[in-house]
Design a protein around this motif. Structure first.
Motif, PDB file in Angstrom:
ATOM      1  N   LEU A  36       0.834  -1.194   0.000  1.00 38.79           N
ATOM      2  CA  LEU A  36       0.000   0.000   0.000  1.00 38.79           C
ATOM      3  C   LEU A  36       0.875   1.253   0.000  1.00 38.79           C
ATOM      4  CD1 LEU A  36      -2.699  -0.832   2.699  1.00 38.79           C
ATOM      5  CD2 LEU A  36      -3.180  -0.236   0.320  1.00 38.79           C
ATOM      6  N   ASP A  80       0.386   6.683   2.436  1.00 34.46           N
ATOM      7  CA  ASP A  80      -0.764   7.479   2.869  1.00 34.46           C
ATOM      8  C   ASP A  80      -2.058   6.679   2.900  1.00 34.46           C
ATOM      9  OD1 ASP A  80      -1.087   7.221   0.140  1.00 34.46           O
ATOM     10  OD2 ASP A  80      -1.431   9.350  -0.253  1.00 34.46           O
ATOM     11  N   GLU A  81      -2.010   5.391   2.510  1.00 34.12           N
ATOM     12  CA  GLU A  81      -3.200   4.544   2.547  1.00 34.12           C
ATOM     13  C   GLU A  81      -3.087   3.414   3.576  1.00 34.12           C
ATOM     14  OE1 GLU A  81      -4.690   3.149  -1.190  1.00 34.12           O
ATOM     15  OE2 GLU A  81      -4.073   4.962  -2.257  1.00 34.12           O
ATOM     16  N   VAL A 115      -8.696  -0.569   5.353  1.00 36.51           N
ATOM     17  CA  VAL A 115      -7.389  -0.823   4.751  1.00 36.51           C
ATOM     18  C   VAL A 115      -7.403  -2.153   3.992  1.00 36.51           C
ATOM     19  CG1 VAL A 115      -4.946  -1.243   5.222  1.00 36.51           C
ATOM     20  CG2 VAL A 115      -6.156   0.564   6.438  1.00 36.51           C
ATOM     21  N   ARG A 154      -9.058  -1.697   0.691  1.00 38.25           N
ATOM     22  CA  ARG A 154      -8.214  -0.915  -0.219  1.00 38.25           C
ATOM     23  C   ARG A 154      -7.108  -1.767  -0.823  1.00 38.25           C
ATOM     24  NH1 ARG A 154      -8.573   3.342   3.603  1.00 38.25           N
ATOM     25  NH2 ARG A 154      -6.479   3.008   4.412  1.00 38.25           N
TER      26      ARG A 154
END
Length: 309
Positions: free
Chosen positions: A234, A237-238, A285, A288
């Protein structure tokens, strides 16, 4: 008659069958994420989003599950509904497939069984969240995921965000090396830690784009059986806040130990604890990273389909 050691022959959806017949790109997706990794009803929306991410990458999605003893590669919306809604759906690794097939049972496929059934169907690329691996204290418990040996025997590309944070990451990488599983970072030599971008371990090799990942797999497939793992971290910032990550992981593992949870029950127990302790942050998360892996897998499958045989 099929050889005695052949896996159950999977039923392909019409879309997947047409894509494979035309030499088009297809990406396998596991169903354990939907049945056991994400809470209801969020899992149903995530199922559609993950398939859409594969399509955005240029490939056909093929979610895999076993229904009434029959492996399916590519599910209808009604079949996805069934996988997402049934709280009693079994979790099926490779060792469990013969039981489910022989007794007509249903279950969601793990990384190991998804890879096996994908290869049996002719699907070369597989997207997941994170691999299983060597558990902490494995020197005492011998607790190691079947994912690792399965990948050593299965010729697929697996796009993942590393291994789950609850595991012993250095030991898992050592086992993958011992099993001769090829591991490359996507745009990095930092091995990701699932919810966080950096597990603290490094890799020897990286690829810069989907075409290079496809090329590595094409050579691997010509040389010998076994998987190519593409570790896709990732962006910073994620990721989950690293401080929060370390705290909730420690709390979750302590809770599992106190509850006497062992074996394959550890992962769903810990994931549920993480979701509650982080007030939903780990779930966000998780979704994502799966979407990012699915899109990248679609691009790798498209590059593989476009490359010379």
């Amino acid at each position: 008659m099929a050889p005695a050691n052949s896996p159950p022959h999977p039923v392909l959806s019409a879309e997947v069958a047409d894509a494979l017949a035309a030499g088009g790109p297809v990406v396998a997706l596991e169903s354990t994420l939907l049945a056991h990794g994400l809470p209801r009803p969020d899992n149903r929306a995530a199922a559609d989003d993950v398939e859409a991410a594969v399509r955005a990458g240029g490939a056909v999605p093929a979610t895999i599950a076993v229904l009434d003893g029959v492996p399916h590669v590519g599910l209808t919306p009604a079949q996805v509904d069934r996988v997402c809604a049934d709280p009693d759906l079994a979790k099926l690794g490779v060792r469990d497939l013969p039981v489910a097939a022989a007794l007509g049972l249903s279950g969601a496929t793990t990384v190991s069984s998804t890879a096996l059934l994908a290869e049996a169907a002719g699907v070369a690329v597989f997207a997941t969240g994170g691999l299983g691996g060597v558990h902490r204290l494995a020197s005492e418990t011998f607790d190691e995921s079947a994912d690792l040996t399965a990948l050593s025997r299965t010729s697929v590309v697996v796009v993942c965000a590393g291994v789950k944070s609850i595991l012993d990451v250095p030991a898992t990488l050592e086992r993958l090396e011992s099993l001769s599983v090829t591991v490359v970072g996507y745009g990095t030599t930092t091995f990701p830690g699932f919810y966080v971008a950096d597990s603290g371990s490094t890799l020897d090799w990286s690829v810069a784009d989907a075409e290079q990942a496809a090329a590595v797999f094409a050579v691997r497939r010509r040389l010998t059986r076994g998987a190519v793992v593409v570790a896709n971290p990732l962006p910073a910032d994620e990721q989950l806040d690293p401080v929060l990550h370390d705290r909730v992981i420690a709390d979750a593992l302590a809770a599992a130990d106190a509850a006497g949870v062992r074996g394959k029950a550890v992962t769903p127990f810990v994931l549920d604890h993480l979701h509650r302790a982080s007030e939903g942050a780990t779930l966000a998360v998780n979704v994502r990273l799966v979407l990012r892996n699915a899109e990248l897998a679609g691009r790798i499958a498209a590059a593989l389909a476009a490359s010379p045989a």
